[in-house]
Design a protein around this motif. Structure first.
Motif: not given
Length: 338
Positions: A138-156
């Motif tokens: 429950g402490g995880t969220v699925l990342l959408p297609n098209g987002i890089s790990y590098e951009d997703a990290a600060p978005t979290v």
């Protein structure tokens, strides 16, 4: 799978960040093991490393802006599968038994502040500044297609905070939204507010005016007086490390306007009581207001409407990244890659 991993450890208050060998954690029932690919450094990490916030004893393994790939499942996990790309936000799970939890509120940052025994990734349990991290499903969220790990990290975290605050403001379509500060949260706020269709006004020092316009601000001002001169704002988003800057911006807050507090500041906040009452202003505190807002923020970034401004550091340079963040030398988010 290897039994040891590299992890960033903070051994003591204000000490250098060290890369050490740690055992790879094993997922328990209801948990997943994530191979971390990137993790941002947050202002909260600095406060913990400097002893301003204390949730457990040193040494610390922090990191609540982690993203990666699920590589193992604990017993009973059906919501995730091997290979899923996920983010690991701070709020992982509540205790489920205290008075606050018995009221059955949706998990949010309010849960983190009111549950008697929350599990907070990178805060009171080990985080994602390591090659592997464990989290409750429950402490995880699925990342959408098209987002890089590098951009997703600060978005979290930073992006999540920003978008949740904008949604909490609930401004009318086309409203005038002022963003106070242009840093890790502020650069997200300008872009998210623009993506939502608002007329965006940046309130920042002269040296950042050009950048604010490049990010999407329609107008750029230096203070609340000038904000008022150009027509004011329906919403003021406070993203800076100064409450005084937010109070100054309230000079330009229109009647029935809202001040949304998202930036963490150590200075005292003294409100202008007369104008607050006569203009029927609202002061709203906002952080992570539910995982649906994180999912929305990730989707907006994945569509390319918002682009995090990041500086990448390999794990071995984590201490350099920490020092640069602490000295305000990163524009605007440092991301550790693994």
């Amino acid at each position: 799978m290897t039994k040891l991993m590299k992890a960033v450890v903070v051994p003591a208050v204000k000490a250098a960040w060290e890369v050490r060998q740690r055992p790879v954690p094993e997922p328990g029932p209801g948990e997943v093991l994530v191979r971390v690919h990137a993790c941002g450094i947050c202002g909260t990490d600095l406060w913990m490393a400097h002893g301003v916030l204390s949730f457990r004893e040193f040494p610390l393994l922090m990191g609540h802006e982690g993203v990666g790939e699920v590589v193992a499942l604990g017993a009973g996990v059906t919501e995730r599968k091997i290979g899923d790309r996920v983010g690991l936000p701070m709020m992982q799970k509540r205790c489920g038994a205290c008075g606050f939890c018995r009221e059955e509120h949706p998990d949010s940052f309010v849960t983190a502040g009111n549950c008697a025994g929350p599990t907070l990734t990178g805060v009171n349990v080990d985080g994602a500044l390591a090659e592997y991290a464990v989290a409750g499903v429950g402490g995880t969220v699925l990342l959408p297609n098209g987002i890089s790990y590098e951009d997703a990290a600060p978005t979290v975290c930073a992006g999540y905070t920003t978008w949740a605050g904008i949604r909490r403001a609930d401004a009318r379509p086309g409203a005038r939204v002022a963003v106070v500060g242009l840093g890790g949260i502020g650069h997200f706020a300008i872009q998210f507010a623009r993506a939502a269709g608002y007329h965006v006004i940046a309130v920042t020092r002269p040296g950042k005016h050009e950048l604010a316009r490049e990010l999407g601000a329609a107008d750029v001002v230096t203070d609340g007086a000038v904000l008022k001169e150009i027509g004011g704002a329906d919403v003021v988003l406070h993203t800076s490390s100064s409450h005084a800057a937010a109070i100054d911006a309230m000079t330009g807050l229109r009647p029935w306007g809202k001040l949304v507090l998202m930036g963490l500041s150590e200075d005292e906040m003294i409100l202008p009581a007369l104008s607050l009452t006569t203009h029927s202003h609202q002061i709203i505190g906002s952080a992570h207001n539910g995982l649906e807002y994180l999912a929305e923020a990730l989707d907006i970034v994945a569509r390319g409407q918002v682009r995090p401004m990041i500086e990448l550091f390999p794990l071995e340079r984590a201490d350099e990244a920490y020092r640069k963040v602490a000295d305000g030398e990163v524009r605007f988010k440092a991301v550790i890659t693994l």
